[in-house]
Design a protein around this motif. Structure first.
Motif, short mmCIF file in Angstrom:
data_model
loop_
_atom_site.label_atom_id
_atom_site.label_comp_id
_atom_site.label_asym_id
_atom_site.label_seq_id
_atom_site.Cartn_x
_atom_site.Cartn_y
_atom_site.Cartn_z
N VAL A 1 12.54 -47.85 6.12
CA VAL A 1 11.75 -46.62 6.23
C VAL A 1 11.32 -46.21 4.82
O VAL A 1 12.14 -46.19 3.90
N VAL A 2 10.04 -45.90 4.68
CA VAL A 2 9.53 -45.33 3.43
C VAL A 2 9.20 -43.87 3.72
O VAL A 2 8.32 -43.57 4.54
N LEU A 3 9.92 -42.97 3.09
CA LEU A 3 9.77 -41.54 3.34
C LEU A 3 8.91 -40.88 2.27
O LEU A 3 9.15 -41.06 1.08
N LEU A 4 7.93 -40.11 2.71
CA LEU A 4 7.17 -39.27 1.79
C LEU A 4 7.94 -37.97 1.62
O LEU A 4 7.78 -37.02 2.37
N SER A 5 8.81 -37.95 0.62
CA SER A 5 9.64 -36.78 0.36
C SER A 5 8.96 -35.91 -0.69
O SER A 5 7.73 -35.85 -0.76
N SER A 6 9.72 -35.25 -1.53
CA SER A 6 9.17 -34.34 -2.54
C SER A 6 10.15 -34.22 -3.69
O SER A 6 11.38 -34.25 -3.49
N ALA A 7 9.62 -34.04 -4.90
CA ALA A 7 10.47 -33.78 -6.05
C ALA A 7 11.22 -32.47 -5.92
O ALA A 7 12.17 -32.22 -6.66
N ALA A 8 10.83 -31.65 -4.94
CA ALA A 8 11.53 -30.37 -4.72
C ALA A 8 12.99 -30.58 -4.36
O ALA A 8 13.81 -29.68 -4.56
N MET B 1 0.02 -20.06 4.25
CA MET B 1 1.30 -20.75 4.43
C MET B 1 2.37 -19.71 4.71
O MET B 1 2.18 -18.52 4.41
N PRO B 2 3.49 -20.11 5.31
CA PRO B 2 4.57 -19.16 5.54
C PRO B 2 5.02 -18.52 4.24
O PRO B 2 5.05 -19.16 3.18
N ALA B 3 5.37 -17.25 4.31
CA ALA B 3 5.76 -16.50 3.11
C ALA B 3 6.88 -17.19 2.33
O ALA B 3 6.83 -17.22 1.09
N PRO B 4 7.92 -17.76 2.98
CA PRO B 4 8.96 -18.43 2.19
C PRO B 4 8.42 -19.62 1.40
O PRO B 4 8.86 -19.87 0.27
N MET B 5 7.48 -20.36 1.98
CA MET B 5 6.88 -21.48 1.27
C MET B 5 6.05 -20.98 0.08
O MET B 5 6.05 -21.58 -1.00
N ALA B 6 5.32 -19.88 0.29
CA ALA B 6 4.53 -19.30 -0.81
C ALA B 6 5.45 -18.88 -1.95
O ALA B 6 5.16 -19.13 -3.13
N ASN B 7 6.56 -18.26 -1.61
CA ASN B 7 7.51 -17.82 -2.64
C ASN B 7 8.11 -19.02 -3.38
O ASN B 7 8.32 -18.97 -4.60
N SER B 8 8.37 -20.10 -2.64
CA SER B 8 8.90 -21.31 -3.26
C SER B 8 7.90 -21.90 -4.26
O SER B 8 8.26 -22.30 -5.37
#
Length: 280
Positions: A90-97, A229-236
Motif C-alpha cells: 500500500v502506498v499511502l498519501l499521508s501528510s507531514a502533519a 473547510m471545517p473550523a478545526p481544520m482552518a485553525n490547524s
C-alpha cells in the motif's frame, strides 16, 4: 499486477492513474461514485467507499497494490479486507502533519495518523508519503487575484517549501513500480523555501501585474477559511502558518534526492495554472 487507485478524482490520484496507465500497468479507479469518473479508455472503474465494507471485496479482487487516500472512517476494516484479498503493498498519501508534536490532537495530523497506524499495525507492507505544503494550495487565492483584490494573509511571512503535486505523483509511481521506497516513510517538500508573500510575488511575476498582500488578523482569517473547510481544520492550518513564521519549514526529500530528477518549482506550477488567476 493490478493497482487500485483510491481518490481517483483527486489531483494526485488521477496523476498516478494516468502515469501507470500510460506505462501499460493494469489499474483500477475507485470512487464512491464510479459512474461519474472520467478515466482513460480501458481503465476499470469500481465502487469503493471506506464507510461501506460491502464495497471492499469487489474493489480489491485481484489487486496487489493500492494507492490509498487517507480516510480514517472504516480504515481498519479496509486493511483487513486488503490483507484477505492478498494485497502486497500500500502506498499511502499521508501528510507531514503527522510529524507535528501535537499530531494526535491536531485535526489534520490525527486524520492522517489514524490511517498510518492502521497500516503499520497490519501485515501489509506500506510506503508512507508525507508531503508538506502543496504548491496548489495557492489556488485559494484565485478569486481575489482574479478580481484584482489583495491577497489577505494573517501570516504572510510564513516560510514553506511548497511541492508541485506532479512531484508527489512521480514519487508515488516510483513507490508502486520499484522496490527502493517500499516500506519507507518519506517526507516530501519542494526544493526551495518561499514565504507566502514570496509565493504571491511569483504569481505577480507570472501574471505580469502587481498582486498586493494585505495582512489580516488570525480571527478574520479563521472566519474566511471556515467558509471552505471545517473550523478545526482552518485553525490547524493557521497554527501551521504561525509556526512556520518563526520556524521555517525544513527542506526534506524531493524528486532530486529520491528519483534523481530536478524538482518542479513553484514558478513552474504558477505558470502552468496562470489561467486560474485571470478571472474572478
Amino acid at each position: 499486477m493490478t493497482v487500485l487507485i483510491t481518490g481517483a478524482r483527486g489531483q494526485i490520484g488521477r496523476a498516478v492513474l494516468d502515469r501507470l496507465h500510460a506505462a501499460g500497468r493494469p489499474v483500477r479507479a475507485a470512487s464512491a461514485r464510479p459512474s461519474g469518473l472520467d478515466v482513460p479508455a480501458g481503465v476499470e472503474r469500481v465502487e469503493l467507499a471506506l464507510n461501506r465494507p460491502d464495497t471492499f471485496a469487489a474493489s480489491l479482487a485481484g489487486v496487489r497494490q493500492v494507492f490509498l487516500y487517507p480516510e480514517p472512517a472504516g480504515i481498519d476494516a479496509f486493511v483487513a479486507a486488503a490483507e484477505a484479498a492478498g494485497v502486497e503493498h500500500v502506498v499511502l498519501l499521508s501528510s507531514a502533519a503527522v510529524l507535528s508534536p501535537d499530531a494526535e490532537s491536531d485535526p489534520l495530523g490525527s486524520h492522517h495518523l489514524l490511517v498510518e497506524r492502521a497500516l503499520t499495525a497490519s501485515a501489509l507492507p506500506a510506503t508512507l508519503l508525507r508531503p508538506d505544503a502543496f504548491a496548489s494550495n495557492a489556488l485559494g487565492w484565485a478569486h481575489p487575484i482574479g478580481a484584482g483584490l489583495p491577497v489577505q494573509l494573517p501570516y504572510p511571512d510564513a516560510v514553506l517549501a511548497p511541492i508541485h503535486p506532479a512531484d508527489v505523483a512521480d514519487v508515488a509511481v516510483a513507490a508502486l513500480t520499484g522496490p527502493a521506497l517500499r516500506g519507507r516513510a518519506v517526507t516530501l517538500t519542494g526544493g526551495r523555501r518561499l514565504t507566502l508573500r514570496e509565493q504571491v510575488g511569483v504569481l505577480s511575476e507570472v501574471l505580469g501585474r502587481p498582486v498586493p498582500v494585505e495582512t489580516i488578523t488570525r480571527a478574520e482569517a479563521e472566519r474566511q477559511l471556515s467558509r471552505f473547510m471545517p473550523a478545526p481544520m482552518a485553525n490547524s492550518l493557521l497554527s501551521f502558518w504561525a509556526t512556520a513564521t518563526t520556524t521555517p519549514t525544513p527542506l526534506a526529500d524531493t524528486t532530486r534526492t529520491l528519483l534523481d530528477t530536478p524538482e518542479r518549482t513553484f514558478h513552474q506550477w504558477a505558470a502552468e495554472h496562470a489561467a486560474a488567476f485571470t478571472t474572478a
